[in-house]
Write a protein that holds these residues in place. Structure first.
Motif, PDB file in Angstrom:
ATOM      1  N   GLU A 194      -5.076   8.853   7.128  1.00 54.64           N
ATOM      2  CA  GLU A 194      -4.890   7.688   6.114  1.00 54.64           C
ATOM      3  C   GLU A 194      -5.473   6.341   6.848  1.00 54.64           C
ATOM      4  O   GLU A 194      -5.092   5.281   6.251  1.00 54.64           O
ATOM      5  CB  GLU A 194      -3.278   7.622   6.089  1.00 54.64           C
ATOM      6  CG  GLU A 194      -2.597   8.900   5.486  1.00 54.64           C
ATOM      7  CD  GLU A 194      -1.377   8.688   5.757  1.00 54.64           C
ATOM      8  OE1 GLU A 194      -0.736   8.296   6.763  1.00 54.64           O
ATOM      9  OE2 GLU A 194      -0.453   9.097   4.701  1.00 54.64           O
ATOM     10  N   SER A 215       1.025  -1.160   0.220  1.00 50.45           N
ATOM     11  CA  SER A 215       0.124  -0.062  -0.002  1.00 50.45           C
ATOM     12  C   SER A 215       0.846   1.185  -0.232  1.00 50.45           C
ATOM     13  O   SER A 215       0.518   2.320  -0.467  1.00 50.45           O
ATOM     14  CB  SER A 215      -0.871  -0.059   1.276  1.00 50.45           C
ATOM     15  OG  SER A 215      -1.676   0.996   1.522  1.00 50.45           O
ATOM     16  N   ASN A 216       1.945   1.307   0.729  1.00 56.94           N
ATOM     17  CA  ASN A 216       3.015   2.436   0.720  1.00 56.94           C
ATOM     18  C   ASN A 216       3.561   2.507  -0.568  1.00 56.94           C
ATOM     19  O   ASN A 216       3.953   3.546  -0.811  1.00 56.94           O
ATOM     20  CB  ASN A 216       4.064   2.206   1.771  1.00 56.94           C
ATOM     21  CG  ASN A 216       3.624   2.218   3.060  1.00 56.94           C
ATOM     22  OD1 ASN A 216       2.396   2.732   3.348  1.00 56.94           O
ATOM     23  ND2 ASN A 216       4.193   1.629   4.153  1.00 56.94           N
ATOM     24  N   LEU A 248       1.721   6.577  11.195  1.00 60.28           N
ATOM     25  CA  LEU A 248       0.628   7.017  10.633  1.00 60.28           C
ATOM     26  C   LEU A 248      -0.180   8.238  11.017  1.00 60.28           C
ATOM     27  O   LEU A 248      -0.045   8.700  12.180  1.00 60.28           O
ATOM     28  CB  LEU A 248      -0.466   6.089  10.474  1.00 60.28           C
ATOM     29  CG  LEU A 248      -0.042   4.658   9.606  1.00 60.28           C
ATOM     30  CD1 LEU A 248      -1.227   3.822   9.798  1.00 60.28           C
ATOM     31  CD2 LEU A 248       0.503   4.916   8.206  1.00 60.28           C
ATOM     32  N   GLN A 249      -0.600   8.886   9.934  1.00 59.87           N
ATOM     33  CA  GLN A 249      -1.517  10.017  10.093  1.00 59.87           C
ATOM     34  C   GLN A 249      -2.860   9.576  10.345  1.00 59.87           C
ATOM     35  O   GLN A 249      -3.188   8.704   9.362  1.00 59.87           O
ATOM     36  CB  GLN A 249      -1.250  11.149   9.142  1.00 59.87           C
ATOM     37  CG  GLN A 249       0.167  11.798   9.116  1.00 59.87           C
ATOM     38  CD  GLN A 249       0.344  12.920   7.972  1.00 59.87           C
ATOM     39  OE1 GLN A 249      -0.710  13.168   7.400  1.00 59.87           O
ATOM     40  NE2 GLN A 249       1.319  13.186   7.723  1.00 59.87           N
ATOM     41  N   GLN A 306       2.168   6.002   2.950  1.00 55.13           N
ATOM     42  CA  GLN A 306       1.032   6.431   2.332  1.00 55.13           C
ATOM     43  C   GLN A 306       0.001   5.261   1.898  1.00 55.13           C
ATOM     44  O   GLN A 306       0.410   4.358   2.238  1.00 55.13           O
ATOM     45  CB  GLN A 306       1.480   7.127   1.046  1.00 55.13           C
ATOM     46  CG  GLN A 306       2.264   6.192  -0.070  1.00 55.13           C
ATOM     47  CD  GLN A 306       2.764   6.970  -1.409  1.00 55.13           C
ATOM     48  OE1 GLN A 306       2.582   8.008  -1.541  1.00 55.13           O
ATOM     49  NE2 GLN A 306       3.130   5.924  -1.957  1.00 55.13           N
ATOM     50  N   GLY A 307      -0.963   5.842   1.288  1.00 56.45           N
ATOM     51  CA  GLY A 307      -2.005   4.966   1.210  1.00 56.45           C
ATOM     52  C   GLY A 307      -2.969   4.805   2.239  1.00 56.45           C
ATOM     53  O   GLY A 307      -2.586   4.366   3.328  1.00 56.45           O
ATOM     54  N   ILE A 310       8.363   6.677   4.825  1.00 59.46           N
ATOM     55  CA  ILE A 310       7.176   7.626   4.480  1.00 59.46           C
ATOM     56  C   ILE A 310       6.132   6.844   3.979  1.00 59.46           C
ATOM     57  O   ILE A 310       5.994   5.706   3.411  1.00 59.46           O
ATOM     58  CB  ILE A 310       7.427   8.241   3.194  1.00 59.46           C
ATOM     59  CG1 ILE A 310       8.745   9.232   3.784  1.00 59.46           C
ATOM     60  CG2 ILE A 310       6.268   9.100   2.758  1.00 59.46           C
ATOM     61  CD1 ILE A 310       9.108  10.025   2.292  1.00 59.46           C
ATOM     62  N   ASN A 360       2.475   2.418  -3.788  1.00 63.28           N
ATOM     63  CA  ASN A 360       1.663   3.563  -4.861  1.00 63.28           C
ATOM     64  C   ASN A 360       0.472   3.976  -4.179  1.00 63.28           C
ATOM     65  O   ASN A 360      -0.097   4.457  -5.038  1.00 63.28           O
ATOM     66  CB  ASN A 360       1.417   2.605  -6.058  1.00 63.28           C
ATOM     67  CG  ASN A 360       0.645   1.501  -6.024  1.00 63.28           C
ATOM     68  OD1 ASN A 360       0.310   1.051  -5.119  1.00 63.28           O
ATOM     69  ND2 ASN A 360       0.416   1.007  -7.029  1.00 63.28           N
ATOM     70  N   GLY A 361       0.165   3.736  -2.788  1.00 59.12           N
ATOM     71  CA  GLY A 361      -0.958   4.337  -2.298  1.00 59.12           C
ATOM     72  C   GLY A 361      -2.277   3.572  -2.516  1.00 59.12           C
ATOM     73  O   GLY A 361      -3.364   4.008  -2.366  1.00 59.12           O
TER      74      GLY A 361
END
Length: 168
Positions: A129, A70-71, A125-126, A98-99, A96, A73-74
């Motif tokens: 997300e 998932s990280n 994580l934020q 993402q996704g 980092i 390419n989102g």
């Protein structure tokens, strides 16, 4: 929709769960020998994620690899009981994150301590997300009945979000 399913250690996608997933799209469920490599190499993950998979679903160690995928390419991911604290730190994955991720944790999981996973997530994580559900009576195994309910809800919400113009 193309679905990548990543299995847990000493496991594979059951016929019942495959039928559940096939109601939502094309299912790709490669078999891995985790005795040789717990965390799949980036090259291996990219091989399976990049022939455009729309969703990644993973269980246990497969969920850690799904988290990494998932990280890359989102790609949205539905992850069941990932032992992130134990294995992610040993991966060569970028820090980092993402996704969009939806995590299902069992409070009664005897294999993966959900508190460790929550601690890891707090540090990496934020909030926007991530959606986390901790089920008080769920262990490590996910019954096909519960799997069907969670997968159906997940895909309903995913399609609703796509219809609204969001990415997830």
């Amino acid at each position: 929709m193309n679905i990548l399913y990543l299995h847990d250690v000493n496991s594979k996608l059951s016929d019942k769960k495959r039928m559940i997933l096939e109601k939502h799209g094309n299912v790709f469920a490669p078999n891995f020998d985790y005795s040789k490599e717990k965390i799949l190499s980036f090259k291996t993950i990219v091989k399976y994620v990049h022939p455009r998979k729309d969703v990644i679903i993973g269980c246990g160690l497969g969920a850690v690899n799904g988290f990494i995928g998932s990280n890359i390419n989102g790609t949205p991911a539905l992850l069941f009981n990932p032992p992130l604290m134990k294995y992610y730190k040993y991966s060569k994955a970028p820090q980092i994150v993402q996704g969009p991720k939806y995590l299902v944790l069992g409070a009664k999981d005897e294999v993966v301590d959900p508190r460790e996973t929550l601690t890891f997530l707090k540090d990496h994580l934020q909030q926007k997300e991530l959606e986390i559900k901790v089920y008080p009576y769920l262990g490590h195994e996910i019954s096909s009945v519960f799997f069907k309910e969670l997968v159906s809800d997940y895909f309903y919400n995913l399609k609703f979000t796509f219809r609204q113009g969001g990415c997830y």
